[in-house]
Design a protein around this motif. Structure first.
Motif, mmCIF file in Angstrom:
data_model
loop_
_atom_site.group_PDB
_atom_site.id
_atom_site.type_symbol
_atom_site.label_atom_id
_atom_site.label_comp_id
_atom_site.label_asym_id
_atom_site.label_seq_id
_atom_site.Cartn_x
_atom_site.Cartn_y
_atom_site.Cartn_z
ATOM 1 N N ALA A 277 49.846 54.777 54.698
ATOM 2 C CA ALA A 277 50.312 56.120 55.060
ATOM 3 C C ALA A 277 49.165 57.119 54.959
ATOM 4 N N GLN A 278 48.389 57.015 53.885
ATOM 5 C CA GLN A 278 47.277 57.962 53.695
ATOM 6 C C GLN A 278 46.207 57.772 54.764
ATOM 7 N N GLY B 151 54.919 63.441 52.859
ATOM 8 C CA GLY B 151 56.045 63.086 53.723
ATOM 9 C C GLY B 151 56.079 61.630 54.148
ATOM 10 N N ALA B 152 54.935 61.136 54.613
ATOM 11 C CA ALA B 152 54.903 59.752 55.077
ATOM 12 C C ALA B 152 55.049 58.803 53.893
ATOM 13 N N THR B 153 54.483 59.191 52.755
ATOM 14 C CA THR B 153 54.535 58.326 51.576
ATOM 15 C C THR B 153 55.960 58.142 51.081
ATOM 16 N N ILE B 154 56.700 59.255 50.928
ATOM 17 C CA ILE B 154 58.038 59.128 50.338
ATOM 18 C C ILE B 154 58.963 58.343 51.260
ATOM 19 N N LEU B 155 58.725 58.420 52.574
ATOM 20 C CA LEU B 155 59.571 57.672 53.505
ATOM 21 C C LEU B 155 59.163 56.209 53.588
ATOM 22 N N PHE B 156 57.876 55.957 53.648
ATOM 23 C CA PHE B 156 57.381 54.608 53.924
ATOM 24 C C PHE B 156 57.107 53.831 52.634
ATOM 25 N N ALA B 157 56.685 54.519 51.591
ATOM 26 C CA ALA B 157 56.302 53.821 50.362
ATOM 27 C C ALA B 157 57.292 54.035 49.228
ATOM 28 N N PRO C 212 53.982 64.893 58.912
ATOM 29 C CA PRO C 212 53.918 63.663 58.120
ATOM 30 C C PRO C 212 55.237 62.885 58.067
ATOM 31 N N SER C 213 56.364 63.599 58.112
ATOM 32 C CA SER C 213 57.635 62.881 58.065
ATOM 33 C C SER C 213 57.800 62.006 59.307
ATOM 34 N N VAL C 214 57.284 62.490 60.431
ATOM 35 C CA VAL C 214 57.329 61.694 61.653
ATOM 36 C C VAL C 214 56.449 60.454 61.477
ATOM 37 N N ALA C 215 55.286 60.654 60.855
ATOM 38 C CA ALA C 215 54.408 59.526 60.574
ATOM 39 C C ALA C 215 55.126 58.499 59.713
#
Lengths: 288, 267
Positions: free
Chosen positions: B144-145, B211-217, B106-109
């Motif tokens: 992200a979701q 992971g994707a949320t905390i980075l992107f949102a 997810p962090s990559v996402a």
């Protein structure tokens, strides 16, 4: 069907409706002979000077300075490897409280050090300040929101990224905003207006630096030392009468796997050599 | 369940070689969950459940994951249909592409989304020029979701559609059904169970997205701080909130899991 059984067992543990299923379980899984753990001779720690690893938990804002101090310490202590875990001080404090094995803890504030002292988790029952820092506003290289002064931070529609209030820098930032709100030039609602522009509360300063550097936010508040380490960012300094002096305490930990080395590392940070490196990275001495 | 265990007893008992490793894994998975529930229990449990922080995270998680699953359903079902029924150049590539988020960390996402739709991202700059900024908004949470969860729906729908007897479709076509009618009146009802499985899988994945949320949102209470983020922040600030939120998510997961099992049962 059989592969369902472990899951059912798990289920049974939680779902009271399945309680009846728990009782037959032991028949499927009879009593287990204790594993032969006792027969394994307990290996006494040997006295051979094996290469040791010193684990240092340090605030994210110390990343650059402590990286260099670690190298210098390794050079002075052959056979020793210094391993760092850099994160928000509040993360590291929680990890130590939850039993993480570290030798040294360097925090960006006392709020995350004092509980460890009262919980008897620090060695010799005390910590020492080793550096101070100040906060500064950073803007992306292109300054898309055209922010020129601190007043501009209250302009509606800006995207600001701060640290969460639990992060030392986030706590300091909110203190600064409160200080500024007491000044008539900024107005009593300055803090409210600025905080209304916050789009994210990050978990450490380096996250804020990275996101501002990427141009994802119009501004952020970080330490002076972070701004120095990212020279392509534009910065606006915060006047001393509003700024908060961040005091960094350091200590060896009570459960340090290498207590002597831990003490030596703390001493090194406080020594003239260590302090020179801290100064190089923009920190001020704790006792000027 | 009783039936299951009885069956188990009459069959030949497996040796220790099987039982011991199994117990290790059961303990590894079971003990942390028990510990989580045990530690969260207390008379102040309800106080934390009803706290503003927990409530706003729960609400945001439910709203965003519902929208994400809705988006996945609206876009993923037709895509799965095309992937099963059409032959076009690059089909294998699209097939692979849709599966990537399943295996992607997810962090990559998160980084990828930021590079594409971030304010300074490749496409984000265009969006920004017309006044649309995605990162650090609730929309970013949904994106992200959807990114991480929709592939689960597509996979499941694809399997469902592929299992339909081609003769049925042929019969419908002979009766004069057009493609939409075929999709609506044959494929959807017959693949309903697979679609529902896909919805549940996608939903659990969306609810758990971190992971994707905390980075992107980013992380802002009430706007982008979903339950997994509130748990992460809570761990540092107020572990009780983190525990209570964790147990709530565990409960939701168990309900979804029970539904999945029910769906997998033969009629």
């Amino acid at each position: 069907m059989k592969r369902v059984i472990p899951l059912l067992l798990l289920f049974a543990l939680f779902v009271s409706a399945c309680e009846t299923a728990v009782t037959p379980a032991p028949t499927a899984v009879p009593t287990i002979p204790a594993p032969a753990a006792t027969s394994v001779p307990t290996t006494a720690p040997t006295s051979t000077p094996a290469p040791t690893t010193l684990t240092v938990f340090a605030a994210a804002s110390l990343t650059g300075a402590f990286g260099e101090i670690g190298k210098a310490f390794e050079a002075a202590h052959p056979g020793v490897t210094v391993k760092f875990s850099f994160a928000g001080s509040q993360v590291l404090r929680t990890q130590i409280e939850q039993g993480a094995l570290a030798d040294v803890f360097a925090s960006a504030d006392h709020k995350n050090m004092d509980p460890l002292v009262t919980e008897n988790l620090v060695a010799t029952g005390a910590d020492q300040d080793f550096a101070t820092n100040l906060l500064i506003v950073i803007l992306p290289p292109k300054n898309p929101a055209n922010i020129q002064t601190l007043q501009d931070l209250a302009k509606p529609g800006l995207k600001l990224i701060f640290e969460d209030a639990s992060v030392p820098a986030g706590n300091y930032t909110r203190q600064i905003l409160t200080n500024m709100s007491k000044d008539p030039t900024y107005g009593t609602d300055f803090s409210t207006k600025v905080l209304a522009n916050v789009v994210s509360n990050e978990t450490d300063v380096k996250q804020v630096v990275a996101k501002v550097d990427q141009g994802e936010a119009d501004a952020g508040v970080v330490y002076v030392t972070d701004a120095l380490a990212a020279p392509d960012l534009i910065s606006i300094s915060i006047p001393a009468n509003f700024n908060v002096i961040a005091r960094y305490p350091i200590t060896a930990l009570a459960k340090a796997p290498n207590p002597d080395l831990a003490a030596a590392f703390v001493a090194y940070v406080l020594s003239a050599d260590g302090q020179a490196i801290m100064k190089k990275w923009g920190f001020s001495p704790a006792n000027p | 369940m009783q039936r299951l265990f009885r069956q188990r007893r009459t069959s030949q008992s497996p040796g220790w070689v099987f039982i011991l490793p199994s117990l290790v894994l059961i303990g590894l998975i079971g003990l942390p969950l028990i510990a989580l529930v045990w530690r969260s229990a207390g008379k102040d449990f309800l106080t934390y459940v009803l706290s503003e922080n927990a409530f706003s995270a729960l609400k945001l998680s439910l709203v965003t994951s519902s929208i994400s699953v809705g988006l996945a359903l609206l876009t993923g079902t037709p895509l799965a249909y095309i992937l099963v029924h059409s032959r076009f150049p690059g089909r294998t590539l699209v097939d692979l592409l849709v599966d990537v988020p399943v295996v992607l960390p997810p962090s990559v996402a998160g980084i990828a989304l930021l590079m594409a739709f971030g304010r300074a991202g490749i496409f984000g700059t265009w969006l920004n020029a017309v006044g649309i900024t995605i990162p650090f908004t609730t929309a970013a949470v949904v994106i992200a979701q959807t990114f991480v969860s929709a592939p689960f729906l597509v996979r499941s729908a694809r399997i469902g559609f592929a299992a339909i007897d081609p003769q049925q479709l042929e019969a419908a076509r002979m009766e004069g059904a057009n493609e939409w009618q075929e999709f609506r009146y044959i494929m959807i009802p017959l693949a309903g169970r697979a679609l529902l499985t896909g919805v549940i899988l996608a939903w659990t994945r969306a609810l758990g997205e971190f992971g994707a949320t905390i980075l992107f949102a980013g992380n802002l209470e009430g706007k982008t701080q979903t339950m997994p983020l509130a748990i992460y922040i809570g761990f540092e600030e107020n572990i009780k909130i983190a525990l209570v939120l964790s147990v709530m998510l565990l409960a939701v997961s168990l309900v979804f899991l029970a539904l999945l099992r029910k769906l997998e049962e033969p009629d």
